[in-house]
Design an enzyme around this catalytic site. Structure first.
Site, PDB file in Angstrom:
ATOM      1  N   GLU A 181       0.804  -1.235   0.000  1.00  0.00           N
ATOM      2  CA  GLU A 181       0.000   0.000   0.000  1.00  0.00           C
ATOM      3  C   GLU A 181       0.832   1.279   0.000  1.00  0.00           C
ATOM      4  O   GLU A 181       0.619   2.163   0.838  1.00  0.00           O
ATOM      5  CB  GLU A 181      -0.979  -0.030   1.189  1.00  0.00           C
ATOM      6  CG  GLU A 181      -1.865  -1.268   1.159  1.00  0.00           C
ATOM      7  CD  GLU A 181      -2.749  -1.431   2.391  1.00  0.00           C
ATOM      8  OE1 GLU A 181      -2.782  -0.522   3.242  1.00  0.00           O
ATOM      9  OE2 GLU A 181      -3.399  -2.493   2.509  1.00  0.00           O
ATOM     10  N   ASN A 222       2.019  -5.169  -3.127  1.00  0.00           N
ATOM     11  CA  ASN A 222       0.641  -5.540  -2.796  1.00  0.00           C
ATOM     12  C   ASN A 222      -0.181  -4.288  -2.460  1.00  0.00           C
ATOM     13  O   ASN A 222       0.263  -3.445  -1.673  1.00  0.00           O
ATOM     14  CB  ASN A 222       0.692  -6.476  -1.567  1.00  0.00           C
ATOM     15  CG  ASN A 222      -0.626  -7.114  -1.224  1.00  0.00           C
ATOM     16  OD1 ASN A 222      -1.298  -7.642  -2.094  1.00  0.00           O
ATOM     17  ND2 ASN A 222      -0.996  -7.069   0.050  1.00  0.00           N
ATOM     18  N   HIS A 258     -10.323  -6.108  -2.039  1.00  0.00           N
ATOM     19  CA  HIS A 258     -11.328  -5.749  -1.031  1.00  0.00           C
ATOM     20  C   HIS A 258     -12.451  -4.998  -1.741  1.00  0.00           C
ATOM     21  O   HIS A 258     -12.349  -3.793  -1.990  1.00  0.00           O
ATOM     22  CB  HIS A 258     -10.710  -4.873   0.054  1.00  0.00           C
ATOM     23  CG  HIS A 258      -9.682  -5.591   0.881  1.00  0.00           C
ATOM     24  ND1 HIS A 258     -10.002  -6.628   1.724  1.00  0.00           N
ATOM     25  CD2 HIS A 258      -8.341  -5.422   0.983  1.00  0.00           C
ATOM     26  CE1 HIS A 258      -8.913  -7.075   2.322  1.00  0.00           C
ATOM     27  NE2 HIS A 258      -7.884  -6.360   1.875  1.00  0.00           N
ATOM     28  N   GLU A 287      -6.120 -10.702  -1.053  1.00  0.00           N
ATOM     29  CA  GLU A 287      -6.909 -10.414   0.157  1.00  0.00           C
ATOM     30  C   GLU A 287      -8.398 -10.295  -0.180  1.00  0.00           C
ATOM     31  O   GLU A 287      -9.084  -9.381   0.302  1.00  0.00           O
ATOM     32  CB  GLU A 287      -6.434  -9.113   0.819  1.00  0.00           C
ATOM     33  CG  GLU A 287      -4.956  -9.077   1.141  1.00  0.00           C
ATOM     34  CD  GLU A 287      -4.517  -7.836   1.912  1.00  0.00           C
ATOM     35  OE1 GLU A 287      -5.369  -7.107   2.445  1.00  0.00           O
ATOM     36  OE2 GLU A 287      -3.292  -7.605   1.968  1.00  0.00           O
ATOM     37  N   ASP A 289     -12.237 -10.113  -0.410  1.00  0.00           N
ATOM     38  CA  ASP A 289     -13.492 -10.174   0.331  1.00  0.00           C
ATOM     39  C   ASP A 289     -14.452  -9.171  -0.292  1.00  0.00           C
ATOM     40  O   ASP A 289     -14.036  -8.279  -1.023  1.00  0.00           O
ATOM     41  CB  ASP A 289     -13.326  -9.958   1.852  1.00  0.00           C
ATOM     42  CG  ASP A 289     -12.535  -8.723   2.231  1.00  0.00           C
ATOM     43  OD1 ASP A 289     -12.471  -7.768   1.434  1.00  0.00           O
ATOM     44  OD2 ASP A 289     -11.978  -8.706   3.350  1.00  0.00           O
TER      45      ASP A 289
HETATM   46  O1  G3I Z   1      -3.126  -7.331  19.072  1.00  0.00           O
HETATM   47  C1  G3I Z   1      -3.938  -6.282  19.643  1.00  0.00           C
HETATM   48  C2  G3I Z   1      -4.412  -6.667  20.993  1.00  0.00           C
HETATM   49  O2  G3I Z   1      -3.299  -6.785  21.852  1.00  0.00           O
HETATM   50  C3  G3I Z   1      -5.383  -5.597  21.496  1.00  0.00           C
HETATM   51  O3  G3I Z   1      -5.910  -5.987  22.716  1.00  0.00           O
HETATM   52  C4  G3I Z   1      -6.532  -5.405  20.509  1.00  0.00           C
HETATM   53  C5  G3I Z   1      -7.478  -4.289  20.926  1.00  0.00           C
HETATM   54  O4  G3I Z   1      -8.140  -3.738  19.807  1.00  0.00           O
HETATM   55  O5  G3I Z   1      -5.985  -5.065  19.261  1.00  0.00           O
HETATM   56  C6  G3I Z   1      -5.127  -6.055  18.736  1.00  0.00           C
HETATM   57  O6  G3I Z   1      -4.616  -5.606  17.535  1.00  0.00           O
HETATM   58  C7  G3I Z   1      -5.519  -5.612  16.433  1.00  0.00           C
HETATM   59  C8  G3I Z   1      -4.896  -6.481  15.346  1.00  0.00           C
HETATM   60  O7  G3I Z   1      -5.670  -6.421  14.179  1.00  0.00           O
HETATM   61  C9  G3I Z   1      -4.767  -7.938  15.764  1.00  0.00           C
HETATM   62  O8  G3I Z   1      -6.001  -8.472  16.037  1.00  0.00           O
HETATM   63  C10 G3I Z   1      -5.685  -4.193  15.937  1.00  0.00           C
HETATM   64  O9  G3I Z   1      -6.395  -3.442  16.891  1.00  0.00           O
HETATM   65  C11 G3I Z   1      -6.432  -4.188  14.611  1.00  0.00           C
HETATM   66  O10 G3I Z   1      -6.406  -2.875  14.076  1.00  0.00           O
HETATM   67  C12 G3I Z   1      -5.747  -5.114  13.637  1.00  0.00           C
HETATM   68  O11 G3I Z   1      -6.486  -5.097  12.439  1.00  0.00           O
HETATM   69  C13 G3I Z   1      -5.839  -5.653  11.311  1.00  0.00           C
HETATM   70  C14 G3I Z   1      -5.622  -4.581  10.256  1.00  0.00           C
HETATM   71  O12 G3I Z   1      -5.032  -5.168   9.108  1.00  0.00           O
HETATM   72  C15 G3I Z   1      -4.705  -3.468  10.750  1.00  0.00           C
HETATM   73  O13 G3I Z   1      -4.622  -2.467   9.816  1.00  0.00           O
HETATM   74  C16 G3I Z   1      -6.734  -6.742  10.746  1.00  0.00           C
HETATM   75  O14 G3I Z   1      -6.841  -7.822  11.672  1.00  0.00           O
HETATM   76  C17 G3I Z   1      -6.177  -7.262   9.416  1.00  0.00           C
HETATM   77  O15 G3I Z   1      -7.106  -8.096   8.807  1.00  0.00           O
HETATM   78  C18 G3I Z   1      -5.886  -6.087   8.494  1.00  0.00           C
HETATM   79  O16 G3I Z   1      -5.322  -6.604   7.319  1.00  0.00           O
HETATM   80  C19 G3I Z   1      -5.032  -5.661   6.293  1.00  0.00           C
HETATM   81  C20 G3I Z   1      -3.835  -6.209   5.524  1.00  0.00           C
HETATM   82  O17 G3I Z   1      -2.776  -6.482   6.402  1.00  0.00           O
HETATM   83  C21 G3I Z   1      -3.397  -5.229   4.443  1.00  0.00           C
HETATM   84  N1  G3I Z   1      -4.501  -4.866   3.567  1.00  0.00           N
HETATM   85  C22 G3I Z   1      -5.718  -4.438   4.244  1.00  0.00           C
HETATM   86  C23 G3I Z   1      -6.157  -5.461   5.278  1.00  0.00           C
HETATM   87  C24 G3I Z   1      -7.479  -5.064   5.897  1.00  0.00           C
HETATM   88  O18 G3I Z   1      -7.375  -3.873   6.591  1.00  0.00           O
END
Ligand code: G3I
Length: 380
Positions: A181, A222, A258, A287, A289
């Site tokens: 990105e 990507n 997406h 990715e 969905d």
């Molecule tokens: O690990 C912490 C945890 O310790 C904490 O308690 C909790 C509270 O909210 O957050 C946890 O972290 C979260 C993390 O996922 C792991 O679950 C973050 O808040 C959350 O923002 C994060 O979201 C991820 C996101 O990327 C971040 O930008 C999504 O799971 C993940 O699916 C998403 O994936 C991205 C790709 O990497 C790149 N392309 C877009 C895609 C969708 O956004």
């Protein structure tokens, strides 16, 4: 933040499917000569009713993958998550645990334990792995984003991180999302710590160091909203062309996929993948969905099926498109509701693991696709 591609265009999937299915009999049959008896073709096609997605995809030569989150894999109240992750997919991507905030939480202190857990799951289930992601502007640790760095310092931080992470899994990861990105929608570079401190040269350096650390891994750029031909994918194309002319090892483009049922389908996706193929590059849907504004309606479910179909058919049609990965396979573990308020239902299975019209559309497309040789370099 993910903008939207989308897909009210029901017709697009129909056109693509028609092209795809038209190919099958031509490539599968030789014209019989007079007097010969044509034996019924031995078909190795798996049973559509019972086969898993990885079984249905096998004959196409394309890998079929999912993002996997670590926590639900060991949730004792939800054995279905691990069962489906293992049985339905032959390719997996770590949803979060290979990102910088997990793997290098303090400078120079690496934590590969969660990534190792994920790798062990993949190995136990004979799954190929996509590594995600080495450089991104999200999920960076505070020590990195809040520090003050010279260009030389940040380059060295970047080099050490790439060498450590890629080196740890050398020979075990099929493909790496090296850079994630890095462009805005208008095709200008995204303002990130990497661009601000180092300048655009950081891109060539990242690919070069990743290649040195694992020369066999397929190195991807990507991004989202680059499924079709548009100013953003034009910029990615121009970057890739320039870098490849200079010998930089950028070997593939990942279109994230997406989509939303609120917006048009990426009808120009076959043309987009084809132009990268002409550059000698692989591509993949990394990715996929298709989300909706809730509540769902039958029309939205059908539109979702078409969104998945357009992307899958586009990838199947382009032989250098080597894999199709969904970003989570169940609405129970899905990033969309946390980012787009009031939206969801984006995955192939719902939050109680029921299939959808989209699931069936994907299964049919895979079953009907022509046989093909394995796509891309052999997996480790
Ligand atoms: O690990 C912490 C945890 O310790 C904490 O308690 C909790 C509270 O909210 O957050 C946890 O972290 C979260 C993390 O996922 C792991 O679950 C973050 O808040 C959350 O923002 C994060 O979201 C991820 C996101 O990327 C971040 O930008 C999504 O799971 C993940 O699916 C998403 O994936 C991205 C790709 O990497 C790149 N392309 C877009 C895609 C969708 O956004």
């Amino acid at each position: 933040m993910i903008r939207k591609s989308g897909l009210s265009a029901v017709a697009a999937a129909g056109v693509l499917s028609t092209c795809l299915f038209a190919i099958a009999p031509l490539s599968a049959q030789a014209a019989p000569t007079a007097g010969t008896v044509v034996a019924p073709q031995a078909t190795k096609a798996p049973d559509l009713a019972t086969a898993t997605l990885r079984q249905l995809a096998a004959h196409t030569g394309m890998k079929f993958g999912t993002a996997v989150a670590n926590e639900p894999l060991v949730d004792p109240d939800d054995p279905t998550y691990a069962q489906l992750a293992a049985s339905q997919f032959d390719l997996v991507t770590a949803e979060n645990v290979m990102k910088w905030d997990t793997t290098e939480p303090s400078q120079g202190q690496f934590n590969f334990a969660p990534a190792d857990t994920f790798m062990a799951f993949a190995a136990a289930n004979k799954q190929t792995v996509r590594g995600h992601t080495l450089l991104w502007h999200n999920q960076l640790p505070a020590w990195l984003t809040e520090g003050t760095w010279t260009k030389a310092q940040l380059l060295e931080i970047m080099r050490q991180h790439i060498v450590a992470e890629v080196g740890r899994y050398k020979g075990k990861i099929w493909a790496w999302d090296v850079l994630n990105e890095a462009f805005n929608e208008d095709g200008t570079y995204r303002d990130t710590i990497w661009l601000r401190v180092i300048g655009p040269d950081y891109i060539a350096k990242a690919f070069t160091w990743a290649h040195e650390a694992d020369p066999k891994a397929i190195l991807f750029y990507n991004d989202y909203n680059i499924e079709g031909v548009n100013p953003k994918s034009d910029a990615v194309y121009a970057m890739a062309k320039t870098l490849r002319a200079k010998g930089v090892p950028i070997q593939a483009v990942g279109v994230q996929g997406h989509l939303s049922t609120e917006y048009d389908a990426p009808d120009s996706m076959p043309a987009n993948l084809a132009r990268f193929a002409k550059l000698g590059m692989y591509s993949a849907v990394t990715e996929a969905d298709v989300r909706s504004v809730l509540p769902m309606t039958p029309a939205k479910r059908q539109s979702q099926a078409n969104g998945y179909s357009v992307m899958l058919a586009s990838c199947l049609l382009e032989k250098k498109c080597i894999s199709f990965t969904v970003w989570g396979f169940t609405d129970k573990v899905q990033w969309v509701p946390g980012v787009f308020e009031g939206e969801g239902y984006a995955a192939l299975w719902d939050d109680t693991y029921q299939t959808k019209p989209a699931t069936e559309a994907v299964r049919r497309l895979l079953a009907l696709a022509p046989n093909g040789k394995p796509r891309g370099p052999k997996a480790p």
